[in-house]
Design a protein around this motif. Structure first.
Motif, PDB file in Angstrom:
ATOM      1  N   ASP A   7      -1.192  -7.730 -27.365  1.00  0.00           N
ATOM      2  CA  ASP A   7      -1.215  -6.273 -27.246  1.00  0.00           C
ATOM      3  C   ASP A   7      -0.756  -5.908 -25.823  1.00  0.00           C
ATOM      4  N   LYS A  14      -1.872  -3.160 -23.161  1.00  0.00           N
ATOM      5  CA  LYS A  14      -2.878  -2.088 -23.033  1.00  0.00           C
ATOM      6  C   LYS A  14      -2.490  -0.974 -22.059  1.00  0.00           C
ATOM      7  N   TYR A  38     -12.150 -10.794 -34.577  1.00  0.00           N
ATOM      8  CA  TYR A  38     -11.049 -10.682 -33.627  1.00  0.00           C
ATOM      9  C   TYR A  38     -11.495 -11.308 -32.311  1.00  0.00           C
ATOM     10  N   GLU A  76     -13.502 -10.817 -25.199  1.00  0.00           N
ATOM     11  CA  GLU A  76     -14.332  -9.967 -26.066  1.00  0.00           C
ATOM     12  C   GLU A  76     -14.168 -10.403 -27.519  1.00  0.00           C
ATOM     13  N   ASN A  85     -14.160  -8.571 -31.408  1.00  0.00           N
ATOM     14  CA  ASN A  85     -14.220  -7.353 -32.195  1.00  0.00           C
ATOM     15  C   ASN A  85     -14.532  -7.737 -33.634  1.00  0.00           C
ATOM     16  N   ARG A  92     -13.354  -6.434 -36.440  1.00  0.00           N
ATOM     17  CA  ARG A  92     -12.394  -5.760 -37.342  1.00  0.00           C
ATOM     18  C   ARG A  92     -10.990  -6.121 -36.932  1.00  0.00           C
ATOM     19  N   GLY A 106      -7.488  -5.798 -35.225  1.00  0.00           N
ATOM     20  CA  GLY A 106      -7.088  -5.200 -33.955  1.00  0.00           C
ATOM     21  C   GLY A 106      -6.042  -4.115 -34.173  1.00  0.00           C
ATOM     22  N   ASP A 107      -6.005  -3.179 -33.261  1.00  0.00           N
ATOM     23  CA  ASP A 107      -5.018  -2.121 -33.311  1.00  0.00           C
ATOM     24  C   ASP A 107      -4.395  -2.063 -31.917  1.00  0.00           C
ATOM     25  N   PRO A 108      -3.119  -2.304 -31.727  1.00  0.00           N
ATOM     26  CA  PRO A 108      -2.012  -2.339 -32.691  1.00  0.00           C
ATOM     27  C   PRO A 108      -1.594  -3.737 -33.182  1.00  0.00           C
ATOM     28  N   GLU A 109      -2.396  -4.774 -33.002  1.00  0.00           N
ATOM     29  CA  GLU A 109      -1.963  -6.113 -33.422  1.00  0.00           C
ATOM     30  C   GLU A 109      -1.728  -6.203 -34.934  1.00  0.00           C
TER      31      GLU A 109
END
Ligand code: AMP
Ligand code: GLY
Length: 445
Positions: free
Chosen positions: A236, A238, A293, A307, A309, A311, A313-316
């Motif tokens: 990503d 950022k 994630y 980290e 997550n 759910r 990933g956004d935008p992955e």
């Protein structure tokens, strides 16, 4: 109609027998969420021959071309459950973490509905940084050293000794704004005041973490308890501006695969991070189901966790799912039902995506600007466009969010994918959008 099992069995028996049934029941799927990530999930589901109808709540103007949008927010958990029961939804897939942290999976499961995503107890791996750090410490999973504080004075004393930069993480969901990396003691004091005295993000703790260096990458896996199935790796971008400058955003672009992560690195991340974490969650009585994630960093002293997550990933997701060859409905179903996972196949291709954002983002921005040229950009079969924040006004597509579109190119190499995406971005006309041309700089030089 009672949702769930029957519909699923009908579809399943169609595959098992390998013969076309006269009127096979096609699955009804509900996708919860509305950004580019959900558009990518809807797009992947729409490629499944088993899926007949897709609802998306709330969806957006782009998603509306492939799914029926439902005017319910991702956090309206009870209303979403009632909708799923009424419409005979066979499977629900959840995009955003807020819905998972609000317990959508528990509510759906209690109503006998099939859903892909972690329970509230398992979603804590993202919603509490302190939980994630304690889990990693307890199970020897490589990560930055840390301490957690509730008291401003104690945190300040600890930070005073340095070194700087230091990493301060608010212990809760803070929409990506809960991490501050002060370079000086004064900056750290200011951030700690925000987090622990003024409760800027809410009442909570702060994790003070060692600053690590190295390229970051995203390792998303489909997880069902102890079973872990890797997706293609991605990265990503950022920061808002070219050269990785400017404020942090929700992500300005992404690409997959990653030439700077060797097969050995990937194997290490799988065996020492992703699998042990899944197994740790089972041991802690919080078995994880859904997408885990791993936000990882390749540091000079090995791969470490930045980290987790709970759910996609956004935008992955927008660059990874277009590379999935297998039927995503089978994958979601295998996790939701705890059934054997089919072999997951990936295209031997590259994918790169540019986010087009409203001028001013991630600060204040205006909405309502007309977007033209989408069809022209999409005339190339190697281009996909996922809508992040669009709406329809007077029959025209207009901007309606900070991040507006993600334009994805695919090709045999990352360079080819980059060229495809860039050419498509050039065809999109809008007075109020900007993008980063240098997505993938690390691998394109
Ligand atoms: P997070 O929300 O935990 O992913 O943090 C946001 C961003 O802060 C990450 O993507 C990293 O770029 C940076 N970051 C977080 N933790 C560290 C760390 N321990 N060392 C260096 N950078 C970090
Ligand atoms: N791309 C970072 C995230 O999804 O949190």
């Amino acid at each position: 109609m009672q949702p769930g099992p029957e519909g699923h069995v009908a579809v399943y028996s169609k595959i098992v027998k390998g013969v076309e049934m006269e009127h096979p029941k096609e699955a009804v799927v509900l996708v919860v969420g509305g950004g580019g990530r959900c558009h990518a999930i809807v797009d992947a589901l729409s490629r499944s021959p088993q899926v007949g109808k897709i609802y998306c709540a709330p969806g957006n103007a782009g998603i509306a071309a492939q799914a029926e949008c439902v005017p319910l927010k991702d956090t309206q958990v009870e209303q979403l459950r009632d909708f799923a029961v009424e419409r005979g939804v066979d499977l629900t897939v959840v995009g955003p973490e807020v819905a998972l942290a609000a317990g959508i999976v528990d509510t759906f499961t209690a109503a006998g509905l099939r859903i892909f995503g972690p329970s509230k107890a398992a979603a804590i791996i993202e919603s509490s940084k302190d939980f994630a750090k304690r889990l990693m410490a307890g199970y020897n999973i490589p990560t930055a050293s840390y301490r957690t504080f509730e008291d401003y004075g104690e945190a300040l004393e600890y930070v005073r000794k340095g070194p700087f930069p230091v990493v301060l993480k608010y212990d809760g969901l803070a929409a990506g704004k809960g991490v501050v990396i002060p370079e000086t003691f004064e900056e750290a004091d200011h951030a700690l005041k925000d987090m622990l005295l003024d409760d800027k993000f809410g009442k909570g703790k702060v994790v003070v973490e060692e600053f690590l260096t190295g390229p970051e990458f995203s390792f998303m896996c489909f997880v069902d308890g102890e079973r872990v199935f890797p997706m293609a790796l991605s990265q990503d971008h950022k920061r808002a501006y070219e050269g990785d400058k400017g404020p942090n955003t929700g992500g300005m672009g992404a690409y997959s695969p990653l030439p700077f992560i060797s097969e050995e690195d990937r194997e290490y991340a799988m065996e020492h991070i992703m699998k042990p974490v899944a197994s740790a969650m089972v041991k802690e009585g919080r078995p994880f189901k859904g997408v885990l994630y791993g936000g990882l960093m390749k540091t000079p002293s090995g791969i470490k966790v930045i980290e987790f997550n709970c759910r996609f990933g956004d935008p992955e997701t927008e660059v990874v799912l277009p590379l999935l060859k297998s039927d995503i409905y089978d994958i979601f179903s295998a996790v939701a039902d705890g059934r054997p996972m089919p072999e997951i196949k990936w295209e031997d291709k590259s994918s790169m995506g540019f986010v087009m954002a409203s001028k001013g983002y991630p600060g204040p921005y205006e909405k309502g600007y007309v977007i033209e040229g989408l069809e022209d950009a999409l005339s190339d079969p190697d281009v996909r466009i996922y809508h992040m924040g669009t709406a329809v006004k007077d029959g025209k597509t207009v901007t309606s969010g900070g991040r507006v579109l993600m334009v994805i190119g695919s090709g045999d190499t990352l360079k080819a994918a980059h060229e495809k995406a860039l050419a498509a971005v050039g065809k999109i006309k809008c007075d109020n959008l900007f993008f980063r041309r240098d997505i993938g700089w690390r691998v394109l030089q």
